[in-house]
Motif scaffolding. Structure first.
Motif, mmCIF file in Angstrom:
data_model
loop_
_atom_site.group_PDB
_atom_site.id
_atom_site.type_symbol
_atom_site.label_atom_id
_atom_site.label_comp_id
_atom_site.label_asym_id
_atom_site.label_seq_id
_atom_site.Cartn_x
_atom_site.Cartn_y
_atom_site.Cartn_z
ATOM 1 N N CYS A 88 -18.481 16.383 -10.240
ATOM 2 C CA CYS A 88 -17.518 17.487 -10.122
ATOM 3 C C CYS A 88 -16.558 17.399 -11.287
ATOM 4 C CB CYS A 88 -16.735 17.376 -8.817
ATOM 5 S SG CYS A 88 -17.741 17.498 -7.355
ATOM 6 N N LEU A 89 -16.427 18.466 -11.998
ATOM 7 C CA LEU A 89 -15.480 18.528 -13.103
ATOM 8 C C LEU A 89 -14.225 19.257 -12.644
ATOM 9 C CD1 LEU A 89 -17.938 19.517 -15.969
ATOM 10 C CD2 LEU A 89 -17.136 17.245 -15.333
ATOM 11 N N ALA A 90 -13.083 18.717 -12.977
ATOM 12 C CA ALA A 90 -11.806 19.321 -12.610
ATOM 13 C C ALA A 90 -10.937 19.418 -13.862
ATOM 14 C CB ALA A 90 -11.117 18.481 -11.541
ATOM 15 N N PRO A 91 -10.102 20.441 -13.953
ATOM 16 C CA PRO A 91 -9.312 20.648 -15.168
ATOM 17 C C PRO A 91 -8.125 19.691 -15.329
ATOM 18 C CG PRO A 91 -8.838 22.361 -13.582
ATOM 19 C CD PRO A 91 -9.962 21.542 -13.016
ATOM 20 N N THR A 92 -7.730 19.014 -14.251
ATOM 21 C CA THR A 92 -6.608 18.079 -14.358
ATOM 22 C C THR A 92 -6.924 16.800 -13.587
ATOM 23 O OG1 THR A 92 -5.472 18.858 -12.352
ATOM 24 C CG2 THR A 92 -4.930 19.988 -14.427
ATOM 25 N N ARG A 93 -6.236 15.740 -13.961
ATOM 26 C CA ARG A 93 -6.389 14.455 -13.266
ATOM 27 C C ARG A 93 -5.989 14.593 -11.797
ATOM 28 N NH1 ARG A 93 -3.267 9.857 -12.111
ATOM 29 N NH2 ARG A 93 -4.443 7.917 -12.326
ATOM 30 N N GLU A 94 -4.908 15.311 -11.543
ATOM 31 C CA GLU A 94 -4.420 15.493 -10.180
ATOM 32 C C GLU A 94 -5.448 16.201 -9.306
ATOM 33 O OE1 GLU A 94 -2.671 16.218 -12.960
ATOM 34 O OE2 GLU A 94 -1.210 14.589 -12.849
ATOM 35 N N LEU A 95 -6.082 17.230 -9.837
ATOM 36 C CA LEU A 95 -7.095 17.940 -9.070
ATOM 37 C C LEU A 95 -8.328 17.059 -8.856
ATOM 38 C CD1 LEU A 95 -7.897 20.464 -7.568
ATOM 39 C CD2 LEU A 95 -8.713 21.437 -9.727
ATOM 40 N N ALA A 96 -8.692 16.270 -9.854
ATOM 41 C CA ALA A 96 -9.824 15.352 -9.697
ATOM 42 C C ALA A 96 -9.564 14.360 -8.567
ATOM 43 C CB ALA A 96 -10.082 14.604 -11.010
ATOM 44 N N ILE A 97 -8.342 13.872 -8.463
ATOM 45 C CA ILE A 97 -7.978 12.944 -7.384
ATOM 46 C C ILE A 97 -8.045 13.656 -6.035
ATOM 47 C CG2 ILE A 97 -6.082 11.581 -6.414
ATOM 48 C CD1 ILE A 97 -5.321 10.937 -9.388
ATOM 49 N N GLN A 98 -7.547 14.887 -5.970
ATOM 50 C CA GLN A 98 -7.607 15.657 -4.722
ATOM 51 C C GLN A 98 -9.047 15.898 -4.279
ATOM 52 O OE1 GLN A 98 -5.491 19.346 -5.203
ATOM 53 N NE2 GLN A 98 -3.513 18.344 -5.453
ATOM 54 N N VAL A 99 -9.905 16.232 -5.213
ATOM 55 C CA VAL A 99 -11.313 16.487 -4.898
ATOM 56 C C VAL A 99 -11.972 15.191 -4.417
ATOM 57 C CG1 VAL A 99 -13.560 17.116 -5.883
ATOM 58 C CG2 VAL A 99 -11.536 18.498 -6.394
ATOM 59 N N ALA A 100 -11.693 14.088 -5.084
ATOM 60 C CA ALA A 100 -12.260 12.802 -4.669
ATOM 61 C C ALA A 100 -11.815 12.424 -3.261
ATOM 62 C CB ALA A 100 -11.869 11.708 -5.666
ATOM 63 N N GLU A 101 -10.545 12.663 -2.950
ATOM 64 C CA GLU A 101 -10.036 12.373 -1.602
ATOM 65 C C GLU A 101 -10.723 13.249 -0.558
ATOM 66 O OE1 GLU A 101 -8.170 9.878 -0.469
ATOM 67 O OE2 GLU A 101 -8.297 9.132 -2.516
ATOM 68 N N ALA A 102 -10.957 14.502 -0.895
ATOM 69 C CA ALA A 102 -11.662 15.393 0.032
ATOM 70 C C ALA A 102 -13.085 14.889 0.263
ATOM 71 C CB ALA A 102 -11.679 16.820 -0.515
ATOM 72 N N PHE A 103 -13.769 14.480 -0.809
ATOM 73 C CA PHE A 103 -15.118 13.929 -0.658
ATOM 74 C C PHE A 103 -15.087 12.687 0.233
ATOM 75 C CE2 PHE A 103 -16.667 16.743 -3.877
ATOM 76 C CZ PHE A 103 -18.045 16.755 -3.725
ATOM 77 N N ARG A 104 -14.101 11.815 0.055
ATOM 78 C CA ARG A 104 -13.989 10.624 0.907
ATOM 79 C C ARG A 104 -13.832 11.008 2.380
ATOM 80 N NH1 ARG A 104 -10.571 8.539 -3.256
ATOM 81 N NH2 ARG A 104 -11.721 6.968 -4.409
ATOM 82 N N ARG A 105 -12.992 11.987 2.619
ATOM 83 C CA ARG A 105 -12.729 12.439 3.993
ATOM 84 C C ARG A 105 -14.003 13.023 4.614
ATOM 85 N NH1 ARG A 105 -8.337 14.786 2.715
ATOM 86 N NH2 ARG A 105 -9.194 16.811 2.272
ATOM 87 N N TYR A 106 -14.719 13.860 3.868
ATOM 88 C CA TYR A 106 -15.920 14.501 4.390
ATOM 89 C C TYR A 106 -17.095 13.531 4.508
ATOM 90 C CZ TYR A 106 -13.350 18.686 2.856
ATOM 91 O OH TYR A 106 -12.397 19.653 2.636
ATOM 92 N N ALA A 107 -17.085 12.462 3.719
ATOM 93 C CA ALA A 107 -18.186 11.487 3.720
ATOM 94 C C ALA A 107 -17.861 10.255 4.558
ATOM 95 C CB ALA A 107 -18.510 11.076 2.291
ATOM 96 N N LYS A 108 -16.846 10.334 5.362
ATOM 97 C CA LYS A 108 -16.372 9.190 6.150
ATOM 98 C C LYS A 108 -17.497 8.486 6.907
ATOM 99 C CE LYS A 108 -13.084 8.074 9.802
ATOM 100 N NZ LYS A 108 -11.983 8.589 10.627
ATOM 101 N N TYR A 109 -18.470 9.224 7.406
ATOM 102 C CA TYR A 109 -19.534 8.640 8.218
ATOM 103 C C TYR A 109 -20.864 8.502 7.474
ATOM 104 C CZ TYR A 109 -16.176 9.300 11.898
ATOM 105 O OH TYR A 109 -15.029 9.231 12.663
#
Length: 110
Positions: A81-102
């Protein structure tokens, strides 16, 4: 893409059990229009270009089907996933962690 019924739920979208369990825990019940239209297409391996306002669930629209199709036995990167800012990349990674919890063996790095 075609119009989707207004009464569609996440349980209608054929997401993997692990992903469905995580989003149910997060409290997601009804997909937004971008999610309802894009998830079936992405689950079928199609490429899409989705446009929606901020806050409409675009990250989940692409993350949920990608995670539903991931093979954690393969040790090579499978999603980029490409994101235009570091902050958005961190947000996207956190969302992936949350959705991939199991999903056993899932790893993400922003």
């Amino acid at each position: 893409m075609t119009d989707t019924p207004a009464d569609i739920s996440f349980s209608d979208l054929a997401l993997s059990d692990d992903v469905f369990k995580a989003i149910a825990e997060v409290g997601y019940e009804t997909p937004s229009p971008i999610q309802a239209q894009s998830i079936p297409e992405l689950l079928n391996g199609r490429d899409i270009l989705g446009v929606a306002q901020t806050g409409t669930g675009k990250t989940a629209a692409f993350a949920l089907p990608l995670l539903s199709n991931i093979n954690t036995k393969t040790k090579l990167p499978q999603i980029l996933c490409l994101a235009p800012t570091r902050e958005l990349a961190i947000q996207v990674a956190e969302a992936f962690r949350r959705y991939a919890k199991y999903i056993p063996g899932f790893k993400v790095a922003p």
